[in-house]
Design an enzyme around this catalytic site. Structure first.
Site, mmCIF file in Angstrom:
data_model
loop_
_atom_site.group_PDB
_atom_site.id
_atom_site.type_symbol
_atom_site.label_atom_id
_atom_site.label_comp_id
_atom_site.label_asym_id
_atom_site.label_seq_id
_atom_site.Cartn_x
_atom_site.Cartn_y
_atom_site.Cartn_z
ATOM 1 N N HIS A 140 0.841 -1.204 0.000
ATOM 2 C CA HIS A 140 0.000 0.000 0.000
ATOM 3 C C HIS A 140 0.881 1.261 0.000
ATOM 4 C CE1 HIS A 140 -3.566 2.406 1.515
ATOM 5 N NE2 HIS A 140 -2.569 3.148 1.976
ATOM 6 N N GLU A 141 1.868 1.279 0.876
ATOM 7 C CA GLU A 141 2.739 2.466 0.989
ATOM 8 C C GLU A 141 3.572 2.665 -0.273
ATOM 9 O OE1 GLU A 141 2.172 4.521 3.250
ATOM 10 O OE2 GLU A 141 0.891 3.177 4.406
ATOM 11 N N HIS A 144 1.606 4.421 -2.973
ATOM 12 C CA HIS A 144 1.546 5.884 -2.849
ATOM 13 C C HIS A 144 2.779 6.507 -3.512
ATOM 14 C CE1 HIS A 144 -2.007 6.349 -0.436
ATOM 15 N NE2 HIS A 144 -1.525 5.775 0.651
ATOM 16 N N GLU A 203 -6.231 6.438 -1.585
ATOM 17 C CA GLU A 203 -6.300 5.274 -0.684
ATOM 18 C C GLU A 203 -6.780 4.031 -1.431
ATOM 19 O OE1 GLU A 203 -5.123 4.833 2.389
ATOM 20 O OE2 GLU A 203 -4.314 6.793 1.962
HETATM 21 ZN ZN LIG Z 1 -2.534 5.196 2.327
#
Ligand SMILES: [Zn+2]
Length: 273
Positions: A140-141, A144, A203
């Site tokens: 997830h990170e 980004h 997100e």
């Molecule tokens: Zn996030």
């Protein structure tokens, strides 16, 4: 005079990057980015160093959790690089020098700066509890960072100022503000008191591709569901700050993850993990 010339060059380089940035090659989403990613990468390199030198870094040679963070980071990196290469997009990852560190901090947090500079806080491990769940958070990170969400967020915050001045000039003129904005844009700003919430679309994108990277790296993406149930249970102020931001309800997030799951499962080859 020299600074004037520099300023003009910067304006041109930024203006041309505005023209060239439209659609992200992986997500297909159009993005508004005013800052050259290379500038953000060099800022990340110095901010990462500064963060590490003022934090208690857990040594990956003597600590199993830190070793796990490095191992997961390497596998996610390999998955991302392999996928980008298969799509002819390796150029998108130019300038990446991946690093992974576990730092002693009770906050349940993790982040990734441009160039693949990753930090996991020890406080997160009570939620992840297993390596696959950690891989989902790190995926997830990483999303980004590689999808340049921080660039979009900084561009939005700086607005016309970014076009006029560019990051380096902004840094020279307002070092503290610019630095805090940068940290805030990458979810590392809690200490600086700056927390720009990630937008819902960021997100969702990070959740979606985070599952894919974890699966490609050999981790069961299905671990995302119990992970989110654990985070939900924590409730209120106990939740990881990077994840409680913008979703209208946490239950909805699990619904979304379930929608992404079939795609991620196609990438999941447990034996290679
Ligand atoms: Zn996030």
């Amino acid at each position: 005079m020299l600074s004037m010339i520099k300023k003009i060059i910067l304006v041109f380089s930024i203006a041309s990057s505005v023209v060239s940035c439209t659609k992200n090659a992986v997500t297909g989403r159009s993005q508004f980015k005013l800052l050259p990613e290379s500038q953000l990468q060099s800022m990340a390199t110095s901010q990462y160093q500064e963060f590490l030198s003022s934090s208690k870094v857990v040594a990956s040679t003597t600590n199993r959790d830190a070793e796990m963070v490095s191992r997961v980071g390497e596998k996610i990196r390999h998955a991302v690089e392999t996928y980008y290469a298969s799509k002819g997009l390796s150029k998108e990852l130019e300038g990446y020098h991946w690093e992974y560190h576990l730092v002693e901090n009770n906050e349940a947090n993790a982040w990734c700066m441009p160039g693949g500079k990753i930090v996991v806080y020890t406080g997160l491990l009570q939620y992840t509890q297993n390596e696959a769940a950690l891989a989902i958070v790190m995926g997830h990170e990483v999303s980004h960072a590689i999808f340049q969400h921080g660039n979009e967020r900084m561009s939005q915050a700086l607005g016309a100022q970014a076009v006029d001045l560019g990051l380096q000039v902004a840094l020279a003129n307002k070092p503290a503000e610019t630095r805090n904005l940068f940290l805030g844009a990458y979810g590392a700003g809690a200490q600086a008191g700056v927390l720009l919430p990630f937008s819902r679309k960021h997100e969702l994108e990070a959740d979606h591709w985070g599952l894919n990277w974890a699966a490609m790296a050999g981790y069961n993406p299905g671990e995302a569901i119990p992970l989110w149930e654990r985070i939900e249970k924590a409730g209120g102020g106990q939740r990881p700050p990077e994840f409680l931001s913008t979703h209208p309800s946490e239950g909805k997030r699990i619904d979304q993850l379930n929608k992404y799951m079939p795609e991620a499962l196609k990438y999941y080859k447990p034996n290679e993990g």
